[in-house]
Design a protein around this motif. Structure first.
Motif, PDB file in Angstrom:
ATOM      1  N   ASN A  84       6.419  -6.693  11.527  1.00 23.49           N
ATOM      2  CA  ASN A  84       7.157  -5.799  12.147  1.00 23.49           C
ATOM      3  C   ASN A  84       8.522  -5.598  11.200  1.00 23.49           C
ATOM      4  O   ASN A  84       9.075  -4.479  10.442  1.00 23.49           O
ATOM      5  CB  ASN A  84       7.416  -5.381  13.135  1.00 23.49           C
ATOM      6  CG  ASN A  84       6.377  -5.271  13.864  1.00 23.49           C
ATOM      7  OD1 ASN A  84       5.412  -4.040  13.467  1.00 23.49           O
ATOM      8  ND2 ASN A  84       6.763  -5.268  15.902  1.00 23.49           N
ATOM      9  N   ASP A  85       9.302  -6.960  10.749  1.00 23.63           N
ATOM     10  CA  ASP A  85      10.069  -7.765  10.119  1.00 23.63           C
ATOM     11  C   ASP A  85      10.082  -6.529   8.364  1.00 23.63           C
ATOM     12  O   ASP A  85      10.486  -6.687   7.511  1.00 23.63           O
ATOM     13  CB  ASP A  85      10.654  -8.851   9.782  1.00 23.63           C
ATOM     14  CG  ASP A  85      11.395  -9.089  11.851  1.00 23.63           C
ATOM     15  OD1 ASP A  85      12.096  -8.174  12.056  1.00 23.63           O
ATOM     16  OD2 ASP A  85      11.575 -10.045  11.998  1.00 23.63           O
ATOM     17  N   SER A  87       7.692  -5.547   7.339  1.00 25.22           N
ATOM     18  CA  SER A  87       7.041  -3.677   6.644  1.00 25.22           C
ATOM     19  C   SER A  87       8.391  -3.016   7.179  1.00 25.22           C
ATOM     20  O   SER A  87       9.076  -2.155   6.348  1.00 25.22           O
ATOM     21  CB  SER A  87       6.071  -3.289   8.251  1.00 25.22           C
ATOM     22  OG  SER A  87       4.825  -3.664   8.241  1.00 25.22           O
ATOM     23  N   ALA A  88       9.219  -3.821   7.570  1.00 26.09           N
ATOM     24  CA  ALA A  88      10.620  -2.595   8.161  1.00 26.09           C
ATOM     25  C   ALA A  88      11.472  -2.814   6.983  1.00 26.09           C
ATOM     26  O   ALA A  88      12.736  -2.656   6.148  1.00 26.09           O
ATOM     27  CB  ALA A  88      11.261  -2.931   9.682  1.00 26.09           C
ATOM     28  N   ASN A  89      11.708  -4.405   5.801  1.00 26.77           N
ATOM     29  CA  ASN A  89      12.262  -4.937   5.254  1.00 26.77           C
ATOM     30  C   ASN A  89      12.084  -5.468   3.724  1.00 26.77           C
ATOM     31  O   ASN A  89      11.924  -6.316   3.135  1.00 26.77           O
ATOM     32  CB  ASN A  89      13.645  -6.003   5.586  1.00 26.77           C
ATOM     33  CG  ASN A  89      13.858  -5.790   6.930  1.00 26.77           C
ATOM     34  OD1 ASN A  89      15.089  -4.961   6.847  1.00 26.77           O
ATOM     35  ND2 ASN A  89      13.659  -6.881   7.638  1.00 26.77           N
ATOM     36  N   LYS A  93      11.751  -8.022   1.402  1.00 22.43           N
ATOM     37  CA  LYS A  93      10.575  -9.400   1.965  1.00 22.43           C
ATOM     38  C   LYS A  93      10.730 -10.467   1.645  1.00 22.43           C
ATOM     39  O   LYS A  93      10.050 -11.458   1.781  1.00 22.43           O
ATOM     40  CB  LYS A  93       9.487  -8.328   2.094  1.00 22.43           C
ATOM     41  CG  LYS A  93       9.004  -8.403  -0.129  1.00 22.43           C
ATOM     42  CD  LYS A  93       7.465  -7.683   0.166  1.00 22.43           C
ATOM     43  CE  LYS A  93       7.026  -6.942  -0.946  1.00 22.43           C
ATOM     44  NZ  LYS A  93       6.804  -7.947  -2.095  1.00 22.43           N
TER      45      LYS A  93
END
Length: 217
Positions: A84-85, A87-89, A93
């Motif tokens: 999730n992290d 994908s969100a950032n 990345k």
């Protein structure tokens, strides 16, 4: 240091001191801590695999806490949260992956790629491959079987699982789910309390029947 290691504060209580000795793999977990310098030098980790509730995450947490007590930095992340992290950032990345590859020991809890997107697969491979290339060990816990890890469904999964098996020693967790056992013990205690309450009520009823009318009891 513990605050930065765990996403869930309760994991700080996952220690060998609090281990009830339910898993036969406690010895291997303690050995990893004892031989940490060798494990680090040889880039050796564990894959704790087995059914749900057999103590995989708990013993991984015990390793983390024991090393933290020696002031060795550890990160223990839930695998879904890492996905999730990432994908969100998207814009950050590379920094995120570098941070995961920087710590002496990374623990990926509840590892599983059955729902992984093509993007997610690439990012997770980048994390695992980054650990490999930096010479830093990795511990993973998973509900996947060793057969599933050795026989991936496609090339994308094969890259990840092959690298993981190259770095980590598979350790099987067997037996009854500790969670189910704990739930059954709680139910048993509640049942005993209920029985005790019923006995008290019945005794009280008999006493009342023996008292003279109008006693004020």
């Amino acid at each position: 240091m513990k605050e930065h290691c765990f996403s869930n504060k309760s994991m700080q209580e996952w220690t060998f001191e609090n281990d009830k000795g339910l898993s036969e793999n406690t010895v291997l977990a303690k050995l990893y801590v004892k031989d940490w310098e060798t494990m680090k030098a040889e880039n050796t980790g564990y894959i704790f695999w087995g059914a749900v509730g057999t103590g995989k995450s708990f013993l991984a947490g015990c390793i983390a806490n024991a090393l933290l007590e020696q002031e060795i930095e550890v990160r223990m992340n839930n695998f879904a949260e890492v996905l999730n992290d990432l994908s969100a950032n998207f814009s950050e990345k590379n920094t995120y992956i570098k941070n995961l590859c920087r710590v002496p020991l990374l623990i990926l809890d509840d590892f599983g790629m059955e729902r992984g997107t093509e993007y997610g697969l690439k990012q997770i491979y980048a994390v695992i491959d980054g650990r490999y290339r930096s010479g830093k060990p990795l511990i993973a816990t998973t509900n996947l079987t060793l057969q599933e890890l050795k026989n991936p469904q496609d090339t994308a999964h094969a890259r990840i699982y092959d690298r993981l098996l190259e770095m980590c020693v598979p350790v099987q967790f067997k037996g009854e789910s500790f969670r189910k056992r704990t739930a059954q013990e709680k139910l048993g205690r509640m049942t005993e309390k209920s029985k005790g309450g019923d006995e008290v009520n019945e005794t009280d009823k008999r006493k009342r029947e023996q008292l003279p009318f109008g006693s004020g009891y």
